[in-house]
Design a protein around this motif. Structure first.
Motif, PDB file in Angstrom:
ATOM      1  N   LEU A   1      29.146  41.668  50.763  1.00  0.00           N
ATOM      2  CA  LEU A   1      29.974  42.604  51.519  1.00  0.00           C
ATOM      3  C   LEU A   1      29.374  43.988  51.311  1.00  0.00           C
ATOM      4  O   LEU A   1      29.337  44.494  50.186  1.00  0.00           O
ATOM      5  N   TYR A   2      28.886  44.587  52.388  1.00  0.00           N
ATOM      6  CA  TYR A   2      28.278  45.914  52.313  1.00  0.00           C
ATOM      7  C   TYR A   2      29.349  46.937  52.672  1.00  0.00           C
ATOM      8  O   TYR A   2      29.775  47.039  53.824  1.00  0.00           O
ATOM      9  N   VAL A   3      29.828  47.691  51.684  1.00  0.00           N
ATOM     10  CA  VAL A   3      30.949  48.601  51.861  1.00  0.00           C
ATOM     11  C   VAL A   3      30.441  49.961  52.335  1.00  0.00           C
ATOM     12  O   VAL A   3      29.538  50.546  51.726  1.00  0.00           O
TER      13      VAL A   3
ATOM     14  N   VAL B   1      29.446  42.510  46.142  1.00  0.00           N
ATOM     15  CA  VAL B   1      30.008  43.682  46.825  1.00  0.00           C
ATOM     16  C   VAL B   1      29.059  44.840  46.552  1.00  0.00           C
ATOM     17  O   VAL B   1      28.912  45.290  45.411  1.00  0.00           O
TER      18      VAL B   1
ATOM     19  N   LEU C   1      33.910  37.327  43.236  1.00  0.00           N
ATOM     20  CA  LEU C   1      33.353  38.573  43.753  1.00  0.00           C
ATOM     21  C   LEU C   1      32.684  39.345  42.620  1.00  0.00           C
ATOM     22  O   LEU C   1      33.178  39.361  41.491  1.00  0.00           O
TER      23      LEU C   1
ATOM     24  N   LYS D   1      33.631  50.377  46.564  1.00  0.00           N
ATOM     25  CA  LYS D   1      33.409  48.961  46.230  1.00  0.00           C
ATOM     26  C   LYS D   1      34.437  48.457  45.223  1.00  0.00           C
ATOM     27  O   LYS D   1      35.045  47.395  45.405  1.00  0.00           O
TER      28      LYS D   1
ATOM     29  N   ASP E   1      31.279  43.086  41.493  1.00  0.00           N
ATOM     30  CA  ASP E   1      31.237  44.538  41.714  1.00  0.00           C
ATOM     31  C   ASP E   1      29.915  45.049  41.164  1.00  0.00           C
ATOM     32  O   ASP E   1      29.627  44.914  39.969  1.00  0.00           O
TER      33      ASP E   1
ATOM     34  N   LEU F   1      37.820  48.201  46.799  1.00  0.00           N
ATOM     35  CA  LEU F   1      37.936  47.000  47.615  1.00  0.00           C
ATOM     36  C   LEU F   1      38.313  45.799  46.752  1.00  0.00           C
ATOM     37  O   LEU F   1      39.206  45.014  47.097  1.00  0.00           O
ATOM     38  N   LEU F   2      37.658  45.674  45.606  1.00  0.00           N
ATOM     39  CA  LEU F   2      37.932  44.546  44.730  1.00  0.00           C
ATOM     40  C   LEU F   2      39.344  44.614  44.158  1.00  0.00           C
ATOM     41  O   LEU F   2      40.008  43.584  43.973  1.00  0.00           O
TER      42      LEU F   2
END
Length: 492
Positions: free
Chosen positions: A121-123, A12, A61, A20, A63, A23-24
């Motif tokens: 995943l590009y936030v 992420v 995932l 980021k 971070d 999101l997690l």
């Protein structure tokens, strides 16, 4: 890259303060993961968190720290490359080096994780304008050779411009873009993110689709458990009562009812928050307005006569036949008066009416305390609105849930609760050890009605992304959170 059979590893990534870690938190249902703050570069190390399905870890995932100066780093790396060079070896040498004496330490951590992941995943903070730094970040990340899925965060916020971002990302060759707001949760949007990852990672498609199916079933189980908890609370409250002999001080009994009801509501609220993995501080309910009703009835009041005129039949006849017994309990009234009273009680009490019970209480020299209908309705609305809010609350939300004061009619629920009021044996607050099949059926029927009521416009529904979980406008403003209960640090 993962070994065959291992869960996919997803980095992420993104600029500083794009959400980021938020999101997690939402994807993992863990409000205490990492640290969220409005200061730049809050995340300084790479942390991992697993998404679980019925079989175990379905996805891992990572971070990563925020990219701070990708523009300068990209220029430096590209100056070292000859035309046609594969950029991956250059990036690997940079990661293994001194990172320009630590100047690009944050970027090195991100790129190292990119090289060890299956996808990223590009936030993106959709409130920001598209700037050269974003183009540099996307180019640098793409040169790691891993598929990238852009995620537009804060799309429900005022000033967001997702259309401009879609257009710019398409110019960079990124046509797969998903919107996912970490504050206003949307299960359908989450599934779209996972489905896009499944398309980008064909070897992991089956596992990711299994995760989606597991979460969908989990959501339905949460909803059913929540509505059954609320139904149990309401049946217990509607049927709660205490009998007090005439002439006895009822203040202690009233306080006992209040205490039991408050504790029951608090337990239900805690269960709802636990079901959806939120902290207790996410919701602070106002004081419940308790007005335990006392059944008062004058047998010869005009309103009583009006009700009696609408009732009759076999109940009245049976009551009249029992008039002599009533006469003995009525304090020495004449036989004729006792017979009339018996007929009235038979007409009403025979159909389970509260008024009939009250009349019988008066004859017996006692009165009954119970929770007023209005209070039970308030309980129903509060718990339903709380559940509706939790269904749309992202685990990155930093604001306590505040419920609306307005209450609309819930006729199906009210009918079921009126029936419960006639059955004190249904309330576990009256007798915790009493198990009643009829009470269980009543709770099941009420839970089904509650679930149906969540689809009414009066309550927030899943899919309405422009509405905050607390029913008000979306607010953004991160605050520092406690450290997570369990966190894994990685830099790989």
């Amino acid at each position: 890259m993962t070994q065959e059979g291992a869960p996919p590893r997803i980095a992420v990534v993104g600029h500083t303060n794009t959400g980021k870690t938020s999101l997690l938190r939402t994807l993992a249902r863990e409000p205490r993961f990492g640290e969220v703050d409005d200061r730049p570069a809050t995340t300084r190390v790479v942390e991992a968190i697993d998404l679980l399905d019925a079989e175990g870890t379905a996805m891992r995932l990572f971070d990563t720290p925020g990219l701070e100066d990708a523009l300068s780093l990209a220029a430096q790396l590209h100056a070292e490359m000859a035309p046609g060079d594969d950029p991956v070896p250059h990036i690997q040498r940079f990661v293994d080096g001194d990172h320009d004496d630590g100047r690009f330490e944050q970027e090195a951590r991100v790129l190292r994780q990119m090289l060890h992941s299956d996808a990223a995943l590009y936030v993106i903070d959709a409130r920001e304008p598209i700037l050269p730094k974003h183009r540099a970040e996307l180019r640098l990340l793409a040169e790691c050779g891993r598929p990238i899925l852009p995620l537009l965060n804060f799309v429900a916020a005022p000033g967001a411009h997702p259309d401009a971002w879609h257009s710019q990302l398409a110019h960079s060759g990124l046509h797969w873009v998903r919107a996912f707001d970490t504050v206003v949760f949307d299960l359908a949007a989450e599934e779209q993110v996972f489905q896009a990852l499944a398309a980008l990672l064909p070897p992991h498609r089956a596992g990711i689709e299994g995760l989606v199916a597991h979460r969908r079933a989990q959501r339905q189980a949460q909803l059913q458990a929540a509505t059954h908890a609320i139904a149990a609370l309401l049946v217990d409250a509607a049927a709660l009562r205490a009998v007090v002999p005439q002439g006895t001080e009822d203040a202690p009994v009233r306080e006992g009812l209040r205490t039991r009801l408050r504790q029951s509501e608090a337990a239900c609220t805690a269960l709802l928050l636990e079901l959806f993995a939120f902290e207790l501080g996410a919701y602070q309910p106002p004081t419940l307005p308790l007005k335990e009703g006392r059944w008062h009835l004058d047998l010869f009041d005009p309103e009583t006569a009006k009700v009696l005129s609408k009732r009759g039949g076999s109940g009245a006849a049976a009551g009249g036949a029992a008039g002599m017994g009533v006469d003995l309990l009525s304090g020495g009234l004449s036989l004729g008066t006792g017979t009339l009273v018996g007929a009235a009680v038979g007409a009403l009490f025979g159909v389970g009416d509260d008024l009939g019970r009250a009349m019988l209480d008066r004859v017996r020299g006692q009165h009954t305390l119970m929770v007023e209908t209005e209070t039970v309705q308030i309980l129903a609305h509060r718990q339903l609105q709380l559940l509706a809010a939790l269904l749309q609350r992202g685990h990155a939300s930093q604001h306590a849930i505040a419920l609306a004061e307005d209450r609309d009619a819930l006729p199906a629920i009210d009918r079921l609760l009126r029936r419960a009021r006639a059955h004190p044996e249904w309330s576990r607050l009256n007798d915790p050890d009493h198990a009643s099949a009829a009470a269980a059926r009543a709770r099941d029927a009420l839970a089904a009605a509650l679930e149906a009521s969540l689809r009414q416009p009066m309550l927030v529904q899943e899919g309405q992304r422009a509405i905050h979980a607390d029913g008000g406008p979306v607010q953004y403003g991160p605050t520092t959170e406690p450290k997570p209960r369990k966190r894994a640090e990685h830099d790989e």
